[in-house]
Design a protein around this motif. Structure first.
Motif, PDB file in Angstrom:
ATOM      1  N   ALA A  23       0.837  -1.194   0.000  1.00  0.00           N
ATOM      2  CA  ALA A  23       0.000   0.000   0.000  1.00  0.00           C
ATOM      3  C   ALA A  23       0.875   1.248   0.000  1.00  0.00           C
ATOM      4  O   ALA A  23       1.895   1.307   0.680  1.00  0.00           O
ATOM      5  CB  ALA A  23      -0.908  -0.011   1.221  1.00  0.00           C
ATOM      6  N   ALA A  24       0.465   2.259  -0.767  1.00  0.00           N
ATOM      7  CA  ALA A  24       1.149   3.553  -0.721  1.00  0.00           C
ATOM      8  C   ALA A  24       0.821   4.240   0.596  1.00  0.00           C
ATOM      9  O   ALA A  24       1.682   4.851   1.231  1.00  0.00           O
ATOM     10  CB  ALA A  24       0.726   4.407  -1.907  1.00  0.00           C
ATOM     11  N   VAL A  25      -0.446   4.136   1.006  1.00  0.00           N
ATOM     12  CA  VAL A  25      -0.910   4.770   2.246  1.00  0.00           C
ATOM     13  C   VAL A  25      -1.102   3.686   3.300  1.00  0.00           C
ATOM     14  O   VAL A  25      -1.777   2.682   3.049  1.00  0.00           O
ATOM     15  CB  VAL A  25      -2.229   5.524   2.011  1.00  0.00           C
ATOM     16  N   ARG A  26      -0.545   3.895   4.468  1.00  0.00           N
ATOM     17  CA  ARG A  26      -0.667   2.888   5.530  1.00  0.00           C
ATOM     18  C   ARG A  26      -0.585   3.565   6.892  1.00  0.00           C
ATOM     19  O   ARG A  26       0.038   4.630   7.037  1.00  0.00           O
ATOM     20  CB  ARG A  26       0.433   1.836   5.405  1.00  0.00           C
ATOM     21  N   PRO A  27      -1.171   2.956   7.916  1.00  0.00           N
ATOM     22  CA  PRO A  27      -1.016   3.467   9.283  1.00  0.00           C
ATOM     23  C   PRO A  27       0.374   3.121   9.799  1.00  0.00           C
ATOM     24  O   PRO A  27       0.964   2.109   9.414  1.00  0.00           O
ATOM     25  CB  PRO A  27      -2.112   2.724  10.058  1.00  0.00           C
ATOM     26  N   LEU A  28       0.910   3.950  10.694  1.00  0.00           N
ATOM     27  CA  LEU A  28       2.239   3.700  11.243  1.00  0.00           C
ATOM     28  C   LEU A  28       2.225   2.593  12.293  1.00  0.00           C
ATOM     29  O   LEU A  28       3.243   1.945  12.523  1.00  0.00           O
ATOM     30  CB  LEU A  28       2.815   4.986  11.854  1.00  0.00           C
ATOM     31  N   VAL A  55      -7.546   9.641   0.949  1.00  0.00           N
ATOM     32  CA  VAL A  55      -7.619   8.565   1.937  1.00  0.00           C
ATOM     33  C   VAL A  55      -9.004   8.578   2.573  1.00  0.00           C
ATOM     34  O   VAL A  55      -9.438   9.605   3.103  1.00  0.00           O
ATOM     35  CB  VAL A  55      -6.538   8.735   3.030  1.00  0.00           C
ATOM     36  N   GLN A  56      -9.690   7.452   2.507  1.00  0.00           N
ATOM     37  CA  GLN A  56     -10.999   7.307   3.120  1.00  0.00           C
ATOM     38  C   GLN A  56     -10.891   6.366   4.315  1.00  0.00           C
ATOM     39  O   GLN A  56     -10.250   5.312   4.226  1.00  0.00           O
ATOM     40  CB  GLN A  56     -12.002   6.753   2.111  1.00  0.00           C
ATOM     41  N   SER A  57     -11.492   6.724   5.444  1.00  0.00           N
ATOM     42  CA  SER A  57     -11.397   5.917   6.659  1.00  0.00           C
ATOM     43  C   SER A  57     -12.769   5.760   7.300  1.00  0.00           C
ATOM     44  O   SER A  57     -13.600   6.663   7.226  1.00  0.00           O
ATOM     45  CB  SER A  57     -10.438   6.576   7.664  1.00  0.00           C
ATOM     46  N   TRP A  58     -12.997   4.613   7.935  1.00  0.00           N
ATOM     47  CA  TRP A  58     -14.261   4.373   8.635  1.00  0.00           C
ATOM     48  C   TRP A  58     -14.069   3.309   9.715  1.00  0.00           C
ATOM     49  O   TRP A  58     -13.082   2.583   9.735  1.00  0.00           O
ATOM     50  CB  TRP A  58     -15.360   3.968   7.657  1.00  0.00           C
ATOM     51  N   LEU A  59     -15.046   3.247  10.614  1.00  0.00           N
ATOM     52  CA  LEU A  59     -15.014   2.319  11.745  1.00  0.00           C
ATOM     53  C   LEU A  59     -16.130   1.289  11.622  1.00  0.00           C
ATOM     54  O   LEU A  59     -17.214   1.576  11.112  1.00  0.00           O
ATOM     55  CB  LEU A  59     -15.182   3.078  13.064  1.00  0.00           C
ATOM     56  N   GLU A  60     -15.848   0.074  12.103  1.00  0.00           N
ATOM     57  CA  GLU A  60     -16.838  -0.998  12.175  1.00  0.00           C
ATOM     58  C   GLU A  60     -16.642  -1.752  13.478  1.00  0.00           C
ATOM     59  O   GLU A  60     -15.549  -1.730  14.060  1.00  0.00           O
ATOM     60  CB  GLU A  60     -16.673  -1.980  11.008  1.00  0.00           C
ATOM     61  N   ASP A  61     -17.696  -2.446  13.918  1.00  0.00           N
ATOM     62  CA  ASP A  61     -17.509  -3.325  15.062  1.00  0.00           C
ATOM     63  C   ASP A  61     -16.860  -4.625  14.585  1.00  0.00           C
ATOM     64  O   ASP A  61     -16.601  -4.803  13.385  1.00  0.00           O
ATOM     65  CB  ASP A  61     -18.826  -3.568  15.805  1.00  0.00           C
ATOM     66  N   LEU A  62     -16.599  -5.560  15.498  1.00  0.00           N
ATOM     67  CA  LEU A  62     -15.869  -6.773  15.134  1.00  0.00           C
ATOM     68  C   LEU A  62     -16.665  -7.684  14.208  1.00  0.00           C
ATOM     69  O   LEU A  62     -16.103  -8.577  13.580  1.00  0.00           O
ATOM     70  CB  LEU A  62     -15.457  -7.538  16.400  1.00  0.00           C
ATOM     71  N   GLN A  63     -17.978  -7.462  14.127  1.00  0.00           N
ATOM     72  CA  GLN A  63     -18.811  -8.258  13.223  1.00  0.00           C
ATOM     73  C   GLN A  63     -19.021  -7.567  11.874  1.00  0.00           C
ATOM     74  O   GLN A  63     -19.724  -8.079  11.006  1.00  0.00           O
ATOM     75  CB  GLN A  63     -20.181  -8.529  13.868  1.00  0.00           C
ATOM     76  N   GLY A  64     -18.430  -6.393  11.697  1.00  0.00           N
ATOM     77  CA  GLY A  64     -18.546  -5.681  10.424  1.00  0.00           C
ATOM     78  C   GLY A  64     -19.660  -4.662  10.368  1.00  0.00           C
ATOM     79  O   GLY A  64     -19.875  -4.045   9.321  1.00  0.00           O
ATOM     80  N   GLY A  65     -20.379  -4.450  11.474  1.00  0.00           N
ATOM     81  CA  GLY A  65     -21.433  -3.448  11.494  1.00  0.00           C
ATOM     82  C   GLY A  65     -20.887  -2.051  11.709  1.00  0.00           C
ATOM     83  O   GLY A  65     -19.851  -1.874  12.357  1.00  0.00           O
ATOM     84  N   PRO A  76     -13.165  11.787   7.807  1.00  0.00           N
ATOM     85  CA  PRO A  76     -13.478  10.535   7.107  1.00  0.00           C
ATOM     86  C   PRO A  76     -12.783  10.433   5.748  1.00  0.00           C
ATOM     87  O   PRO A  76     -12.522   9.339   5.260  1.00  0.00           O
ATOM     88  CB  PRO A  76     -14.999  10.574   6.959  1.00  0.00           C
ATOM     89  N   VAL A  77     -12.489  11.593   5.149  1.00  0.00           N
ATOM     90  CA  VAL A  77     -11.749  11.647   3.877  1.00  0.00           C
ATOM     91  C   VAL A  77     -10.718  12.752   3.978  1.00  0.00           C
ATOM     92  O   VAL A  77     -11.019  13.852   4.457  1.00  0.00           O
ATOM     93  CB  VAL A  77     -12.693  11.914   2.680  1.00  0.00           C
ATOM     94  N   MET A  78      -9.493  12.467   3.562  1.00  0.00           N
ATOM     95  CA  MET A  78      -8.468  13.510   3.562  1.00  0.00           C
ATOM     96  C   MET A  78      -7.529  13.330   2.376  1.00  0.00           C
ATOM     97  O   MET A  78      -7.421  12.245   1.800  1.00  0.00           O
ATOM     98  CB  MET A  78      -7.672  13.503   4.868  1.00  0.00           C
ATOM     99  N   LYS A  79      -6.865  14.417   2.036  1.00  0.00           N
ATOM    100  CA  LYS A  79      -5.892  14.421   0.949  1.00  0.00           C
ATOM    101  C   LYS A  79      -4.503  14.322   1.552  1.00  0.00           C
ATOM    102  O   LYS A  79      -4.170  15.044   2.488  1.00  0.00           O
ATOM    103  CB  LYS A  79      -6.042  15.715   0.138  1.00  0.00           C
ATOM    104  N   ILE A 109      -8.638   1.834   6.528  1.00  0.00           N
ATOM    105  CA  ILE A 109      -8.000   2.975   5.868  1.00  0.00           C
ATOM    106  C   ILE A 109      -7.813   2.603   4.401  1.00  0.00           C
ATOM    107  O   ILE A 109      -7.015   1.729   4.068  1.00  0.00           O
ATOM    108  CB  ILE A 109      -6.645   3.315   6.531  1.00  0.00           C
ATOM    109  N   GLN A 110      -8.591   3.263   3.544  1.00  0.00           N
ATOM    110  CA  GLN A 110      -8.631   2.932   2.122  1.00  0.00           C
ATOM    111  C   GLN A 110      -7.942   4.027   1.314  1.00  0.00           C
ATOM    112  O   GLN A 110      -8.333   5.194   1.381  1.00  0.00           O
ATOM    113  CB  GLN A 110     -10.080   2.788   1.673  1.00  0.00           C
TER     114      GLN A 110
END
Length: 242
Positions: A23-28, A55-65, A76-79, A109-110
């Motif tokens: 990935a070009a973009v990744r968390p540290l 970069v688009q980011s979002w949160l989910e619970d452990l079941q994907g909700g 949620p979105v940044m350049k 993190i997409q």
């Protein structure tokens, strides 16, 4: 729609490359710990390429909700310019989290690849998504306690449907992520359990399928946990009867 063999080839190539391209973009960090007592928790994100990515980011619970998540994530979105770092921010909604134990969520993190500068240029764009765990701790839970929580896990054997399961009982208020989980009939490292990625939940249990090749008798369970910084902690051993 008219069948397009070339499109199928491109799609198959993209899927193959997705497992090979970094990935070009990744968390540290490989995991994030957010304390309710803190005003906010920063998540550092780096763009290791020379090009600008969205970069688009979002949160989910452990079941994907994605509903009723007691965290606020911004932006949620940044350049993110090439070869620079950016920051996501997590704010814990104190009143919405369990007060006697840790909570866990997924942070995705997409990266959104840049378009080709030349419209006639043929480019295969592969967007990579990173997903890391976020652990949320209410007031009173400390990092030092989390580091030694794995030592308190106890083990037993369950039998169901002709299969044997290794059951982990976790009396602590922390999730236990196993760095190592193996069983054996004798000396050595034993057989690593493939489903060790399943965490033992706080004040709960989780079970792991045992290989049918294990012989009845005394088993040695060998385990370690992943600590807050993503490293593997101390190794522990315990005996159980199969």
């Amino acid at each position: 729609m008219k069948h397009n063999p070339l499109l199928n080839v491109l799609l198959m190539t993209g899927m193959l490359l997705a497992g090979q391209v970094d990935a070009a973009v990744r968390p540290l960090l490989t995991r994030v710990v957010a304390y309710a007592a803190d005003r906010e928790t920063a998540v550092e994100v780096v763009n290791g390429s020379s090009e600008t990515y969205m970069v688009q980011s979002w949160l989910e619970d452990l079941q994907g909700g994605d509903s009723n998540i007691p965290l606020v994530l911004t932006p949620p979105v940044m350049k993110l310019e090439g070869n620079t770092q950016g920051k996501l921010r997590l704010v814990v909604m104190k009143g919405a989290i369990p007060q006697d134990r840790e909570s866990a969520y997924w942070l995705s993190i997409q990266e959104i690849p840049p378009k080709a500068k030349n419209p006639s240029e043929n480019r295969l764009l592969v967007a990579i998504r990173n997903r890391i765990k976020v652990f949320v701790r209410p007031d009173g839970l400390q990092a030092g306690d989390a580091r030694v929580a794995a030592a308190q896990v106890t083990w037993s054997i369950e039998r169901e449907g002709g299969k044997n399961w290794l059951k982990a009982s976790n009396p602590t208020p922390f999730y236990i992520s196993f760095g190592e989980l193996a069983v054996g009939n004798g000396a050595g490292k034993g057989i690593r359990l493939e489903d060790k990625k399943q965490m033992a939940p706080p004040k709960g249990t989780m079970r792991y399928l045992l290989p049918q090749t294990l012989k009845p008798g005394k088993l040695t369970v060998i385990w370690s946990s992943i600590h807050d910084w993503g490293g593997v902690g101390e190794e522990y051993k315990a005996g159980v009867a199969l």
